[in-house]
Design a protein around this motif. Structure first.
Motif, PDB file in Angstrom:
ATOM      1  N   ILE A 186      85.652 118.234  61.796  1.00 32.69           N
ATOM      2  CA  ILE A 186      86.444 117.771  60.663  1.00 32.69           C
ATOM      3  C   ILE A 186      87.923 117.657  61.013  1.00 32.69           C
ATOM      4  O   ILE A 186      88.807 117.970  60.227  1.00 32.69           O
ATOM      5  N   ALA A 187      88.198 117.179  62.236  1.00 32.28           N
ATOM      6  CA  ALA A 187      89.527 116.728  62.637  1.00 32.28           C
ATOM      7  C   ALA A 187      90.595 117.813  62.612  1.00 32.28           C
ATOM      8  O   ALA A 187      91.736 117.557  62.259  1.00 32.28           O
ATOM      9  N   LYS A 188      90.250 119.013  63.019  1.00 31.22           N
ATOM     10  CA  LYS A 188      91.257 120.062  63.100  1.00 31.22           C
ATOM     11  C   LYS A 188      92.216 119.849  64.267  1.00 31.22           C
ATOM     12  O   LYS A 188      93.287 120.448  64.317  1.00 31.22           O
ATOM     13  N   GLU A 623      98.319 124.957  50.623  1.00 34.74           N
ATOM     14  CA  GLU A 623      99.745 124.803  50.366  1.00 34.74           C
ATOM     15  C   GLU A 623     100.290 123.484  50.908  1.00 34.74           C
ATOM     16  O   GLU A 623     101.433 123.115  50.642  1.00 34.74           O
ATOM     17  N   TRP A 624      99.470 122.789  51.689  1.00 32.87           N
ATOM     18  CA  TRP A 624      99.841 121.500  52.261  1.00 32.87           C
ATOM     19  C   TRP A 624      98.711 120.514  52.014  1.00 32.87           C
ATOM     20  O   TRP A 624      97.576 120.900  51.739  1.00 32.87           O
ATOM     21  N   ARG A 625      99.001 119.220  52.137  1.00 33.21           N
ATOM     22  CA  ARG A 625      97.965 118.207  52.044  1.00 33.21           C
ATOM     23  C   ARG A 625      98.361 117.000  52.877  1.00 33.21           C
ATOM     24  O   ARG A 625      99.553 116.730  53.089  1.00 33.21           O
ATOM     25  N   VAL A 626      97.352 116.304  53.372  1.00 31.72           N
ATOM     26  CA  VAL A 626      97.585 115.072  54.110  1.00 31.72           C
ATOM     27  C   VAL A 626      97.565 113.923  53.111  1.00 31.72           C
ATOM     28  O   VAL A 626      96.598 113.764  52.356  1.00 31.72           O
ATOM     29  N   VAL A 627      98.631 113.146  53.111  1.00 31.58           N
ATOM     30  CA  VAL A 627      98.761 112.033  52.170  1.00 31.58           C
ATOM     31  C   VAL A 627      98.285 110.763  52.867  1.00 31.58           C
ATOM     32  O   VAL A 627      98.952 110.239  53.765  1.00 31.58           O
ATOM     33  N   THR A 628      97.114 110.265  52.480  1.00 29.53           N
ATOM     34  CA  THR A 628      96.571 109.054  53.087  1.00 29.53           C
ATOM     35  C   THR A 628      96.615 107.910  52.088  1.00 29.53           C
ATOM     36  O   THR A 628      96.455 108.113  50.880  1.00 29.53           O
ATOM     37  N   ALA A 629      96.808 106.719  52.598  1.00 32.05           N
ATOM     38  CA  ALA A 629      96.926 105.539  51.733  1.00 32.05           C
ATOM     39  C   ALA A 629      95.643 105.299  50.947  1.00 32.05           C
ATOM     40  O   ALA A 629      95.676 104.821  49.809  1.00 32.05           O
ATOM     41  N   GLN A 630      94.499 105.645  51.545  1.00 37.28           N
ATOM     42  CA  GLN A 630      93.218 105.354  50.904  1.00 37.28           C
ATOM     43  C   GLN A 630      92.615 106.564  50.201  1.00 37.28           C
ATOM     44  O   GLN A 630      91.561 106.456  49.586  1.00 37.28           O
ATOM     45  N   GLY A 631      93.278 107.712  50.324  1.00 41.94           N
ATOM     46  CA  GLY A 631      92.761 108.899  49.668  1.00 41.94           C
ATOM     47  C   GLY A 631      91.587 109.543  50.365  1.00 41.94           C
ATOM     48  O   GLY A 631      90.958 110.453  49.815  1.00 41.94           O
ATOM     49  N   LEU A 632      91.269 109.099  51.588  1.00 44.91           N
ATOM     50  CA  LEU A 632      90.157 109.687  52.324  1.00 44.91           C
ATOM     51  C   LEU A 632      90.548 111.049  52.907  1.00 44.91           C
ATOM     52  O   LEU A 632      91.725 111.288  53.201  1.00 44.91           O
ATOM     53  N   PRO A 633      89.577 111.941  53.114  1.00 48.57           N
ATOM     54  CA  PRO A 633      89.890 113.259  53.687  1.00 48.57           C
ATOM     55  C   PRO A 633      90.021 113.177  55.204  1.00 48.57           C
ATOM     56  O   PRO A 633      89.280 113.809  55.957  1.00 48.57           O
ATOM     57  N   THR A 634      90.971 112.359  55.684  1.00 44.96           N
ATOM     58  CA  THR A 634      91.216 112.215  57.113  1.00 44.96           C
ATOM     59  C   THR A 634      92.599 112.735  57.445  1.00 44.96           C
ATOM     60  O   THR A 634      93.371 113.123  56.568  1.00 44.96           O
ATOM     61  N   GLN A 635      92.932 112.685  58.720  1.00 43.24           N
ATOM     62  CA  GLN A 635      94.246 113.136  59.176  1.00 43.24           C
ATOM     63  C   GLN A 635      95.196 111.965  59.420  1.00 43.24           C
ATOM     64  O   GLN A 635      96.238 112.126  60.053  1.00 43.24           O
ATOM     65  N   ASN A 636      94.854 110.806  58.915  1.00 41.73           N
ATOM     66  CA  ASN A 636      95.660 109.606  59.107  1.00 41.73           C
ATOM     67  C   ASN A 636      96.706 109.476  57.997  1.00 41.73           C
ATOM     68  O   ASN A 636      96.672 108.552  57.175  1.00 41.73           O
TER      69      ASN A 636
END
Length: 643
Positions: A186-188, A623-636
């Protein structure tokens, strides 16, 4: 104390001082003078307040380090700073790296080599990174970007390299990721705009005939962070009469996230998880300092690193683990049952001589046999063994059940007596497997580090969700109307999932507190649910999800999550295994760590007040989140404060 070193294929016995246990690469450390001369790599100060922008800096931001700063970092780490491009760029005509022959190599011969493991960016699961530069023969309509891959990579060859990278990332407000072998579901080890610390090339193993720490006194092995299971097996073969617990998958890095997150393998029911083997760790913490954590010093960190999850509390450079001065052999066998009209391709028998696949004409009988084997797995675990039970849908109502049992140190003359009742139970329902054959194989076997999961987009690159099945399932006799046991319910759910096209796998092992042994359960952050489990059940969506549009990905995940919730309903007292879990696991704090989570969070805040070490679903990650343009649970996407 005598020590045997295994480095680059040689065995060198020699006497050493008991305190001189660091590898050579650990003696090269960043000095206060060096850090003082280059403020970007100065050590952290725990007394200062944390005042940083809301998001980690990205390459397009004005605060991104200058080329001169990157060049100075490169000089500091001895030229080991890399700026690699995704290898898939060779398949895209609009990229300067485009090369048709190289692309063909990536899609063909490279999959049977060490190429992808030796690449500083590649992780074996591509969808979690963002699938931004897939190796494809036909790339029409697709693009290749850096996406969720790190921008820079420090190819760590010393503690000094890692300290400089940690300090640089913290002081420059960069996202930092850690990559070892690339076994990352899961892209750690991915992150858009990140600086990556690559520990893959830290290699070394030393067998210690006597090692004392706390109340432990016995044989041990010191292993480097980048050492893989196959390399440990080669060392065991060379040394002779020594056993070290490793992953079943040969190319997993034993000294990395495998052990830090738990770590199961063929000896788990006998000797415990990978985390249970750890006697001492050398680690670089978020302030850039190098320290040792064991039962006598830095005890909270020692607790957290033994099962609390990799990529969270620091970067481990080596660890001392338990060893047994003996050769271990594993008795076992494999069998195959099929039903339905489809053809069967036989997978690996894991070294054991399997009988021909037995076709079961009646589908109901096939699933009765599955239920019998499900019930038998507890006996495998109680015998100190490791079991497999995988149902593979092949379409057109065709299914294959692959069962394997592995019994380490089991008396050779008793193995047939052990498994005979299982096959007698099969025969009672009309499933007659003629002449089951077992073998007795050495645990330590030579390897080359080339496996079926040696390339991205391999069988590891699938959407899956796991659940631990507790021992209480086998103890309960009935639920509901008094006629159906919870284990019957699990069997029914797994059947339904297979009939919907999901692959359902069983990994039977029992890392009880007794199996873990000293230093014991109280000094380990291992999920308490694992101490009472019999099976680690994983349900896979068969088709890769790396090319699905966001709405379809969400729909497929929701569908699979709904199916696994049926198992959750049947096992409310249990949880999931951190290293092999859903990136969108609900209530992951309890699911992965149970009652340990409050203590782990307290330790996290104490040792990493900057939030430097971050990865999905790790302690404090909310406490953090990855902000993706498509809302997918990726690290992009950029990593930002959750508030």
């Amino acid at each position: 104390m005598m020590r045997t070193s295994y480095l680059l294929g040689f065995l060198l016995p020699h006497a050493i001082d008991a305190a001189a246990l660091n590898f050579a690469y650990e003696t090269t450390q960043l000095t206060a003078q060096e850090a003082g001369n280059f403020s970007a790599i100065s050590f952290g100060n725990f007394t200062s307040s944390y005042q940083k922008p809301r998001c980690k800096v990205q390459p397009e931001d004005a605060a991104w380090p200058s080329e001169a700063q990157w060049a100075r970092l490169n000089a500091t780490v001895g030229g080991h700073l890399l700026k690699p491009q995704p290898v898939g760029a060779a398949c895209y005509p609009d990229r300067p790296e485009y090369n048709n022959a190289t692309c063909a190599y990536l899609l063909g011969p490279a999959t049977a080599t060490r190429f992808f493991f030796n690449d500083p960016l590649t992780a074996l699961t591509t969808w979690g990174e963002g699938a931004t530069c897939l190796q494809l023969r036909n790339t029409t309509g697709r693009t290749c970007t850096q996406g969720g891959f790190p921008v820079y990579v420090v190819n760590a060859t010393s503690v000094r390299d890692i300290q400089a990278a940690v300090n640089f990332a913290r002081n420059q407000n960069l996202r930092l990721v850690i990559k070892n072998t690339g076994h990352d579901f899961i892209a750690k080890s991915s992150g858009k705009g990140a600086l990556s610390v690559w520990t893959h090339n830290l290699k070394g193993i030393e067998f210690l005939s006597e090692y004392t720490v706390g109340e432990y006194k016995g044989a041990a092995a010191r292993i480097s962070a980048g050492l893989e299971a196959w390399e440990i097996h080669n060392a065991m073969v060379e040394a002779g009469n020594v056993t070290v617990v490793t992953s079943l998958e040969a190319t997993v890095g034993n000294g990395g996230g495998w052990a830090l997150g738990g770590g199961h393998g063929p000896l788990t029911s006998l000797y415990g998880l990978g985390a249970d083997q750890i006697l001492s760790l050398n680690v670089i913490t978020a302030d850039g300092r190098f320290l040792t954590a064991d039962m006598n010093q830095n005890q909270d960190l020692y607790f957290a690193l033994r099962g609390g999850g990799g990529g969270t509390f620091g970067i481990v450079t080596s660890m001392v683990v338990k060893a047994w001065p003996k050769e271990t052999r594993i008795g076992g066998l494999t069998f195959y049952l099929t039903t339905g009209p489809g053809a069967v391709t036989i997978p690996s028998a894991r070294g054991y001589p399997p009988p021909p696949p037995l076709h079961v004409a009646d589908t109901e009988t096939f699933w009765k046999a599955y239920r019998i084997y499900l019930g038998f797995t507890k006996q495998i675990v109680d015998a100190g063994g490791f079991g497999f039970g995988d149902v593979n849908p092949q379409g057109n109502k065709t299914f294959v059940l692959v069962g394997t049992m592995m019994l380490p140190d089991y008396p050779p003359d008793k193995i047939r007596d052990f498994y005979t009742p299982l096959f007698e139970s099969f025969r009672e329902i009309g499933v007659n497997i003629p002449n089951p054959r077992h073998a007795y194989l050495p645990y330590a076997q030579r390897g080359t580090g080339i496996t079926p999961t040696s390339f991205p987009g391999s069988p590891a690159d699938l959407l899956f969700i796991s659940r631990l099945l507790p021992r209480s399932l086998w103890d309960d006799t009935a639920v509901g109307n008094g006629t159906t046991s919870r284990l019957d319910g699990v069997s029914t759910v797994n059947r339904q999932n297979a009939e919907m096209g999901y692959r359902v796998t069983l990994r039977a092992y029992g890392p009880t507190a007794q199996a873990a042994g000293y230093p014991g359960n109280t000094t380990s952050a291992v999920n308490p649910a694992m101490r009472n489990m019999v099976i680690h059940c994983v349900t896979f969506k068969q088709e890769p999800v790396d090319v699905l549009p966001p709405d379809q990905f969400a729909a497929e995940h929701a569908k699979l999550r709904g199916r696994i919730n049926e198992l959750v309903r049947l096992t409310p007292e249990s949880g999931s295994y951190f290293n092999e879990a859903d990136i969108l696991e609900p209530d992951w704090r309890t699911s992965f760590w149970g009652e340990h989570y409050p203590r782990l969070l307290s330790i996290k805040k104490a040792v990493d007040r900057w939030g430097l070490f971050w990865a999905p679903t790790t302690v404090g990650s909310d406490e953090w989140r990855v902000v993706t343009a498509q809302g997918l649970p990726t690290q992009n996407g950029p990593l930002c404060r959750a508030d």
